[in-house]
Motif scaffolding. Structure first.
Motif, mmCIF file in Angstrom:
data_model
loop_
_atom_site.group_PDB
_atom_site.id
_atom_site.type_symbol
_atom_site.label_atom_id
_atom_site.label_comp_id
_atom_site.label_asym_id
_atom_site.label_seq_id
_atom_site.Cartn_x
_atom_site.Cartn_y
_atom_site.Cartn_z
ATOM 1 N N THR A 124 0.931 -1.071 -0.068
ATOM 2 C CA THR A 124 0.051 -0.064 0.051
ATOM 3 C C THR A 124 0.972 1.339 -0.084
ATOM 4 N N GLU A 125 0.513 2.016 -0.950
ATOM 5 C CA GLU A 125 1.259 3.358 -1.036
ATOM 6 C C GLU A 125 1.241 4.088 0.533
ATOM 7 N N GLY A 126 2.460 4.571 0.744
ATOM 8 C CA GLY A 126 2.631 5.180 2.315
ATOM 9 C C GLY A 126 2.966 4.225 3.466
ATOM 10 N N PHE A 127 2.791 3.006 3.249
ATOM 11 C CA PHE A 127 2.990 1.994 4.088
ATOM 12 C C PHE A 127 4.120 2.265 4.918
ATOM 13 N N GLY A 128 5.477 2.139 4.217
ATOM 14 C CA GLY A 128 6.682 2.282 4.702
ATOM 15 C C GLY A 128 6.871 3.564 5.381
ATOM 16 N N LYS A 129 6.556 4.744 4.835
ATOM 17 C CA LYS A 129 6.693 5.835 5.470
ATOM 18 C C LYS A 129 5.937 6.169 6.894
ATOM 19 N N LEU A 130 4.710 5.773 6.734
ATOM 20 C CA LEU A 130 3.798 6.082 7.845
ATOM 21 C C LEU A 130 3.440 5.004 8.623
ATOM 22 N N THR A 131 3.216 3.854 8.287
ATOM 23 C CA THR A 131 2.647 2.673 9.177
ATOM 24 C C THR A 131 4.069 2.248 9.770
ATOM 25 N N VAL A 132 4.769 1.770 9.213
ATOM 26 C CA VAL A 132 6.071 0.968 9.834
ATOM 27 C C VAL A 132 6.665 1.743 11.196
ATOM 28 N N PRO A 133 6.954 2.985 11.013
ATOM 29 C CA PRO A 133 7.395 3.651 12.176
ATOM 30 C C PRO A 133 6.646 3.663 13.543
ATOM 31 N N ALA A 137 -2.030 -4.474 -11.024
ATOM 32 C CA ALA A 137 -0.946 -5.634 -11.366
ATOM 33 C C ALA A 137 0.438 -5.403 -10.969
ATOM 34 N N ALA A 138 0.635 -4.547 -9.908
ATOM 35 C CA ALA A 138 1.714 -4.317 -9.218
ATOM 36 C C ALA A 138 1.392 -4.897 -7.963
ATOM 37 N N ALA A 139 0.245 -5.439 -7.592
ATOM 38 C CA ALA A 139 -0.050 -6.160 -6.250
ATOM 39 C C ALA A 139 -0.416 -4.847 -5.135
ATOM 40 N N ARG A 140 -0.762 -3.687 -5.697
ATOM 41 C CA ARG A 140 -0.952 -2.817 -4.709
ATOM 42 C C ARG A 140 -2.360 -2.615 -4.568
ATOM 43 N N PRO A 141 -2.728 -2.774 -3.401
ATOM 44 C CA PRO A 141 -4.574 -2.435 -3.023
ATOM 45 C C PRO A 141 -5.037 -1.457 -3.646
ATOM 46 N N ILE A 142 -6.120 -1.744 -4.564
ATOM 47 C CA ILE A 142 -6.663 -0.617 -5.022
ATOM 48 C C ILE A 142 -7.628 0.313 -4.084
ATOM 49 N N SER A 143 -7.204 1.459 -4.115
ATOM 50 C CA SER A 143 -8.020 2.589 -3.089
ATOM 51 C C SER A 143 -9.415 2.614 -3.546
ATOM 52 N N GLY A 144 -10.401 2.733 -2.240
ATOM 53 C CA GLY A 144 -11.742 2.808 -2.694
ATOM 54 C C GLY A 144 -12.546 1.324 -2.515
ATOM 55 N N LEU A 145 -11.772 0.471 -3.019
ATOM 56 C CA LEU A 145 -12.436 -1.017 -2.976
ATOM 57 C C LEU A 145 -12.667 -1.777 -1.520
ATOM 58 N N GLY A 146 -11.742 -1.265 -0.538
ATOM 59 C CA GLY A 146 -11.844 -1.847 0.830
ATOM 60 C C GLY A 146 -11.314 -3.298 0.826
ATOM 61 N N ILE A 147 -11.475 -3.761 1.855
ATOM 62 C CA ILE A 147 -11.292 -5.078 2.360
ATOM 63 C C ILE A 147 -12.561 -6.047 2.577
ATOM 64 N N ARG A 148 -12.790 -7.119 2.138
ATOM 65 C CA ARG A 148 -13.590 -7.949 2.085
ATOM 66 C C ARG A 148 -13.234 -9.368 2.536
ATOM 67 N N HIS A 149 -14.147 -9.978 3.212
ATOM 68 C CA HIS A 149 -14.116 -11.143 3.861
ATOM 69 C C HIS A 149 -14.541 -12.284 2.800
ATOM 70 N N GLN A 150 -13.936 -13.287 2.393
ATOM 71 C CA GLN A 150 -14.283 -14.180 1.412
ATOM 72 C C GLN A 150 -14.540 -15.507 2.035
ATOM 73 N N GLU A 151 -15.747 -16.062 2.150
ATOM 74 C CA GLU A 151 -15.816 -17.384 3.030
ATOM 75 C C GLU A 151 -15.523 -18.310 2.274
ATOM 76 N N ALA A 152 -14.983 -19.506 2.848
ATOM 77 C CA ALA A 152 -14.740 -20.646 2.470
ATOM 78 C C ALA A 152 -16.062 -21.297 1.551
#
Length: 605
Positions: free
Chosen positions: A135-144, A241-256
């Motif tokens: 995710t864009e900004g992960f290394g600069k903002l989240t990791v610290p 295509a670069a394996a970056r989460p697409i902004s605005g689509l959110g996180i979803r729970h995929q059931e088995a």
């Protein structure tokens, strides 16, 4: 255009016979044709005639080719039907997974349910964090921010980032920490509640625990194949295509997939009674076991052992000196005076005495060169056999045991289920023991009669022994698993109760019921009384051979009894209580029986 030669049918017949008639000769002269023409036409007719099999073979080849085309078209149609309709959802999920990245979230393993369908597993959850390093900004903002948390290992975090794939943090977050981090809106950090299989542990020695996805103990081990599912649900994000989460689509729970889920296991356990039993044991800090069964069919209604362990973190208990992994409900102990139930049944069945038979207790009895004492030093004086049972008089039972002999005692105990596995379906069950060497010395028979030598029994066996009396002399094999069902409730297998086996005459069972009620109403089990309709039971105090630092003997306390689940009804609940290092059955175990029974009856009303 060429001239068309019209030949009558009769002339064609002549050609076929290769025999020209006068009429045919006249026809040729009219058409200015010679006999050469006749023979040429006849040759063509013969060629057509003799080439007929070749035409048939050609037709067969055409028919075979058409059939093959039909078969291929049918197979192709079936394949398209399977892909589109039968497997369409699976291919859709596979396509979705190609466009998403995520982590396993929960698992497809079946759950344990009680007899009424209430869940015994999967009843709680814990907040976990999932990291999406691309995710864009992960290394600069989240990791610290994450690196500064006390529980986060910096080296683990750097390794996770380097892999570039989503990863679930192996830490649980409390509500305060989670809310604080969520309010920061850190890129690539997502919180979700993950179900805990043992969120509120209950009946842990029955259910067992897992190591990874495999059952290690209890029914998790015994029914591992039935419980196990394929795959798991996921917590996933849609990526580019670069394996970056697409902004605005959110996180979803995929059931088995539903068809990949393991089967649920429905137990005979009553969750309400199980909770009452475990709460009572925990409040009093008891070490031991309690087993409750339905005497009418052998269903195990509750089974608890203490100390216990946390199945979510079983590894932390491996070095515990208190042996929390041992299921004491199926472990063997000296039964002490609860074994007098078997002695009384043997005496009544063999006609040695009746409830009203008279005895005299002077406080001790001499067997060979050994003295056996009653718990009342001065003795009970003259009393009936029923009184001796109610007061747990040692001297009377030692005398009765000498008359019975070891073989009669052992034969009756075996009928009542002592000394053999109950086949409840738990692999660590102990069979208990009975004497096997003959003959026994009189002193050995005396100790056997008192449940102090040559015999051991599990709390489950003791509960079943009493249940046979409550059930009119019929003993059932205990049942712990009622059925297996799919996660949408379809029953796939049922385990029916057995028909039961008669182990004593109905008249003997009736006399024993009266004697056990007397024990509670006016004997050593009076502390077990307390509900309308009455209880019945027997106390026991078994010596362990150990002493305290002050030299006082350490005993195990027993009580086994039965009562109607609802006042005024036939016995529907039989319960055995074992308390390690308990003072005595009458002081420690009997009151607990009354407390549990009263709470259970109140809940049912």
């Amino acid at each position: 255009m060429g001239t068309v030669l019209k030949v009558p049918f009769s002339i064609i017949w002549d050609l076929a016979l290769l025999e020209p008639s006068p009429k045919f000769r006249s026809f040729l002269l009219q058409k200015n044709l010679g006999m050469g023409t006749y023979y040429w036409l006849g040759g063509r007719m013969m060629a057509l005639f003799f080439n007929q099999p070749s035409r048939l073979n050609t037709q067969k080849r055409i028919l075979t080719l058409a059939l093959l085309i039909c078969v291929a078209a049918t197979a192709l149609g079936f394949r398209l039907f399977k892909i589109q309709l039968l497997d369409g959802n699976g291919y859709g999920r596979a396509a979705l997974r190609q466009r998403t990245q995520g982590v396993a979230w929960g698992f497809a393993r079946g759950d344990f349910l009680d007899a009424k369908g209430q869940p015994l597993t999967g009843r709680g959850g814990v907040w976990k964090a999932v990291l999406f390093p691309n995710t864009e900004g992960f290394g600069k903002l989240t990791v610290p921010i994450l690196s500064g948390l006390a529980d986060v290992n910096a080296a683990w975090l750097q390794t996770a980032i380097a892999e570039g794939r989503p990863i679930k943090m192996p830490y649980a977050f409390d509500d305060a920490s989670r809310l604080a981090l969520e309010n920061m809106r850190l890129p690539g950090l997502v919180f979700a509640e993950e179900p805990r299989r043992y969120g509120e542990p209950l009946a842990v020695h029955v259910i067992g625990y897992l190591a990874g996805d495999a059952g290690i103990a209890g029914l998790e081990y015994q029914l591992d194949a039935e419980l196990s599912g394929k795959g798991s649900s996921r917590l996933a994000a849609t990526v580019d295509a670069a394996a970056r989460p697409i902004s605005g689509l959110g996180i979803r729970h995929q059931e088995a997939a539903p068809d990949n889920a393991g089967w649920d296991v429905v137990l005979t356990i009553d969750r309400d009674l199980q909770e009452i039993v475990e709460h009572a044991m925990d409040v009093k800090g008891i070490r031991g076991a309690i087993v409750a069964v339905d005497p009418r069919n052998g269903d195990v209604l509750a089974m608890a052992s203490r100390p216990q362990f946390d199945p979510e973190n079983a590894g932390l208990y491996l070095q515990s000196e208190h042996a929390p992994f041992i299921n004491r409900a199926i472990s063997a102990y000296f039964p002490g005076s609860v074994f007098k139930i078997a002695i009384a049944v043997a005496a009544l069945e063999n006609g040695i005495c009746a409830p009203e038979s008279r005895f005299v207790d002077s406080g001790s009895i001499e067997i060979g060169q050994h003295q056996f004492h009653c718990h009342r030093k001065e003795g009970h004086g003259e009393l009936s056999f029923s009184d001796a049972f109610a007061e747990s008089c040692n001297t009377v039972f030692v005398a009765v045991g000498q008359t019975l002999g070891a073989r009669a005692i052992v034969a009756t105990a075996e009928k009542l289920g002592i000394g053999k596995l109950t086949n409840i379906g738990l692999r660590d069950e102990n069979a208990g023991s009975l004497p096997v060497g003959w003959p026994l010395l009189p002193a050995d028979i005396a100790n056997l009669t008192l449940g102090q030598k040559g015999v051991s029994a599990t709390p489950l066996q003791v509960a079943l022994m009493a249940s046979a009396i409550a059930n009119g002399g019929i003993l059932h094999v205990p049942r712990l698993v009622a059925e297996l069902r799919t996660n949408d409730g379809v029953v796939v297998r049922t385990f029916t109760p057995d028909a039961g086996q008669r182990v004593m005459k109905p008249s003997t069972a009736q006399k024993m019921q009266q004697m056990m009620r007397q024990c509670v109403s006016q004997g050593t089990g009076m502390a077990a009384a307390g509900i309308e309709g009455g209880s019945a039971g027997k106390t026991g105090t078994a010596e362990t051979g150990r002493t305290t630092p002050e030299g006082m003997p350490i005993n195990n306390a027993w009580f086994v009894g039965f009562a109607p689940g609802t006042p005024g009804q036939e016995p529907s609940l039989c319960m055995a209580i074992l308390i390690e290092d308990g003072q005595s059955g009458s002081v420690t175990a009997a009151p607990l029986f009354a407390e549990i029974l009263a709470a259970f009856v109140a809940l049912k009303e």
